[in-house]
Design a protein around this motif. Structure first.
Motif, mmCIF file in Angstrom:
data_model
loop_
_atom_site.group_PDB
_atom_site.id
_atom_site.type_symbol
_atom_site.label_atom_id
_atom_site.label_comp_id
_atom_site.label_asym_id
_atom_site.label_seq_id
_atom_site.Cartn_x
_atom_site.Cartn_y
_atom_site.Cartn_z
ATOM 1 N N LEU A 142 12.549 3.947 52.707
ATOM 2 C CA LEU A 142 12.751 2.871 51.751
ATOM 3 C C LEU A 142 12.115 3.216 50.404
ATOM 4 O O LEU A 142 12.685 2.918 49.347
ATOM 5 C CB LEU A 142 12.161 1.569 52.305
ATOM 6 N N ARG A 143 10.960 3.846 50.433
ATOM 7 C CA ARG A 143 10.321 4.275 49.182
ATOM 8 C C ARG A 143 11.202 5.279 48.437
ATOM 9 O O ARG A 143 11.362 5.198 47.218
ATOM 10 C CB ARG A 143 8.957 4.902 49.476
ATOM 11 N N GLY A 147 12.853 4.701 44.791
ATOM 12 C CA GLY A 147 12.542 5.611 43.701
ATOM 13 C C GLY A 147 13.775 6.230 43.068
ATOM 14 O O GLY A 147 13.789 6.509 41.864
ATOM 15 N N ARG A 148 14.817 6.454 43.856
ATOM 16 C CA ARG A 148 16.048 7.038 43.309
ATOM 17 C C ARG A 148 16.756 6.087 42.363
ATOM 18 O O ARG A 148 17.385 6.506 41.391
ATOM 19 C CB ARG A 148 16.997 7.433 44.447
ATOM 20 N N HIS A 149 16.676 4.798 42.638
ATOM 21 C CA HIS A 149 17.421 3.816 41.847
ATOM 22 C C HIS A 149 16.572 3.134 40.770
ATOM 23 O O HIS A 149 17.114 2.630 39.785
ATOM 24 C CB HIS A 149 18.017 2.751 42.777
ATOM 25 N N PHE A 150 15.249 3.115 40.958
ATOM 26 C CA PHE A 150 14.363 2.426 40.019
ATOM 27 C C PHE A 150 13.165 3.332 39.752
ATOM 28 O O PHE A 150 12.151 3.267 40.455
ATOM 29 C CB PHE A 150 13.916 1.071 40.572
ATOM 30 N N LEU A 156 5.690 1.406 46.918
ATOM 31 C CA LEU A 156 5.967 0.344 47.879
ATOM 32 C C LEU A 156 4.962 0.424 49.022
ATOM 33 O O LEU A 156 4.874 1.444 49.713
ATOM 34 C CB LEU A 156 7.393 0.487 48.416
ATOM 35 N N PRO A 157 4.175 -0.624 49.267
ATOM 36 C CA PRO A 157 3.151 -0.554 50.314
ATOM 37 C C PRO A 157 3.752 -0.678 51.713
ATOM 38 O O PRO A 157 4.862 -1.192 51.892
ATOM 39 C CB PRO A 157 2.257 -1.761 49.997
ATOM 40 N N ASP A 158 3.019 -0.195 52.690
ATOM 41 C CA ASP A 158 3.405 -0.339 54.091
ATOM 42 C C ASP A 158 2.973 -1.733 54.545
ATOM 43 O O ASP A 158 1.805 -2.107 54.429
ATOM 44 C CB ASP A 158 2.711 0.745 54.929
ATOM 45 N N LEU A 159 3.909 -2.519 55.060
ATOM 46 C CA LEU A 159 3.619 -3.904 55.457
ATOM 47 C C LEU A 159 3.387 -4.048 56.954
ATOM 48 O O LEU A 159 3.378 -5.170 57.482
ATOM 49 C CB LEU A 159 4.772 -4.822 55.021
ATOM 50 N N ALA A 160 3.183 -2.918 57.647
ATOM 51 C CA ALA A 160 2.993 -2.980 59.099
ATOM 52 C C ALA A 160 1.766 -3.807 59.463
ATOM 53 O O ALA A 160 1.731 -4.448 60.521
ATOM 54 C CB ALA A 160 2.861 -1.560 59.660
ATOM 55 N N GLY A 161 0.769 -3.821 58.608
ATOM 56 C CA GLY A 161 -0.422 -4.607 58.879
ATOM 57 C C GLY A 161 -0.155 -6.099 58.950
ATOM 58 O O GLY A 161 -0.944 -6.854 59.536
ATOM 59 N N GLU A 244 0.646 -10.606 47.905
ATOM 60 C CA GLU A 244 -0.448 -9.966 47.186
ATOM 61 C C GLU A 244 -0.399 -8.456 47.352
ATOM 62 O O GLU A 244 -0.642 -7.689 46.404
ATOM 63 C CB GLU A 244 -1.785 -10.512 47.718
ATOM 64 N N ALA A 245 -0.093 -7.995 48.567
ATOM 65 C CA ALA A 245 0.015 -6.555 48.812
ATOM 66 C C ALA A 245 1.115 -5.930 47.971
ATOM 67 O O ALA A 245 0.937 -4.852 47.391
ATOM 68 C CB ALA A 245 0.267 -6.287 50.292
ATOM 69 N N LEU A 246 2.242 -6.598 47.887
ATOM 70 C CA LEU A 246 3.358 -6.090 47.086
ATOM 71 C C LEU A 246 3.009 -6.122 45.592
ATOM 72 O O LEU A 246 3.321 -5.195 44.842
ATOM 73 C CB LEU A 246 4.617 -6.920 47.354
ATOM 74 N N ARG A 247 2.385 -7.199 45.160
ATOM 75 C CA ARG A 247 2.043 -7.329 43.739
ATOM 76 C C ARG A 247 1.084 -6.229 43.295
ATOM 77 O O ARG A 247 1.242 -5.645 42.222
ATOM 78 C CB ARG A 247 1.434 -8.708 43.475
ATOM 79 N N LEU A 248 0.113 -5.907 44.144
ATOM 80 C CA LEU A 248 -0.866 -4.878 43.798
ATOM 81 C C LEU A 248 -0.272 -3.475 43.896
ATOM 82 O O LEU A 248 -0.627 -2.576 43.153
ATOM 83 C CB LEU A 248 -2.095 -4.992 44.707
ATOM 84 N N GLY A 249 0.681 -3.302 44.838
ATOM 85 C CA GLY A 249 1.259 -1.979 45.031
ATOM 86 C C GLY A 249 2.333 -1.642 44.025
ATOM 87 O O GLY A 249 2.492 -0.483 43.642
ATOM 88 N N LEU A 250 3.070 -2.651 43.584
ATOM 89 C CA LEU A 250 4.189 -2.403 42.697
ATOM 90 C C LEU A 250 3.838 -2.712 41.254
ATOM 91 O O LEU A 250 4.614 -2.425 40.373
ATOM 92 C CB LEU A 250 5.392 -3.248 43.138
#
Length: 250
Positions: A142-143, A147-150, A156-161, A244-250
């Motif tokens: 997914l990363r 990256g190819r399109h944007f 992009l963080p891993d959301l498995a947690g 929050e994880a997405l906001r900090l990672g992206l």
């Protein structure tokens, strides 16, 4: 790439007989398969006909202003376009499955001026795996796709947690240009999505916030070159942490 679903401009061009013959045939076939939209277009045609008749009568009156019908129709068209754009309804899929984009217009009319309304509608239309352009169960996949399109997006963080793993993504577009929907799912089948797009005229920079729309909750923010929104179930308590994880990672 053939655009199966006509844009608002193309529908007006169809009425004005300004479409190329091949595209006009495509639009005519689409209208034949969508009677509700055909009735709406016919209403526009009727309005234009009445307007021409009215203007012809005005032109015969002494001292009447010489109104330019083309300019008047252009102003009417611009008002319609602003109405659609303000509702952020141009969620038109790039490639196969563009029908959802037109459905989004009608479904979004009640959402005028709501921040990231297109993100919520994209989730409703495309979060099902059968509607995604790619299947990607690995975060790295997914990363790489993102990256190819944007090129100006962050990591992009891993959301498995939080219990979520990637499902796939769909490339979209709206009135600003390219957009994307990334979908994640937990072990119970619950899905969340991350939507990103270029800033719009009304929301050039998206203030960080959240809102509930029916059974969904959208958390939105701006970072770098894009506006983002996380869409999840309104009663999912993980939304705050994931957002929050997405906001900090992206």
């Amino acid at each position: 790439m053939t655009r199966l679903i006509p844009t608002e401009d193309e529908l007006h061009a169809y009425i004005d007989e300004r479409l190329a013959p091949a595209r006009r045939a495509e639009v005519k076939a689409w209208l034949a398969a969508n009677p509700q939209e055909a009735a709406r277009v016919e209403g526009w045609r009727s309005d234009a006909r009445r307007l021409r008749v009215a203007l012809a009568g005005l032109g015969e009156q002494p001292g009447a202003a010489q109104l330019d019908l083309g300019q008047l129709k252009q102003r009417l068209r611009q008002r319609r376009q602003r109405r659609w754009a303000s509702a952020a309804v141009l969620v038109l899929a790039i490639g196969v499955g563009g029908l959802g984009g037109w459905q989004a217009r009608d479904a979004m009319l009640a959402s005028v001026d709501l921040p990231m309304a297109d993100a919520v509608q994209a989730h409703r239309l495309f979060a099902g795996s059968e509607a995604l352009d790619i299947q990607a169960s690995d975060p790295t996949q997914l990363r790489d796709w993102l990256g190819r399109h944007f090129s100006r997006v962050g990591q992009l963080p891993d959301l498995a947690g939080y219990g979520f793993r990637p499902v796939g993504a769909r490339l979209l577009s709206n009135e600003q240009g390219p957009a994307a929907l990334l979908v994640f799912q937990d072990g119970k089948g619950e899905r969340i999505s991350l939507f990103l797009r270029l800033p719009g005229e009304r929301y050039e920079r998206m203030p960080q916030g959240q809102r509930v729309d029916g059974q969904l909750e959208a958390r939105y923010w701006s970072h770098g070159a894009y506006n983002f929104a996380l869409v999840s179930a309104a009663d999912d308590t993980r939304g705050a942490g994931v957002g929050e994880a997405l906001r900090l990672g992206l």
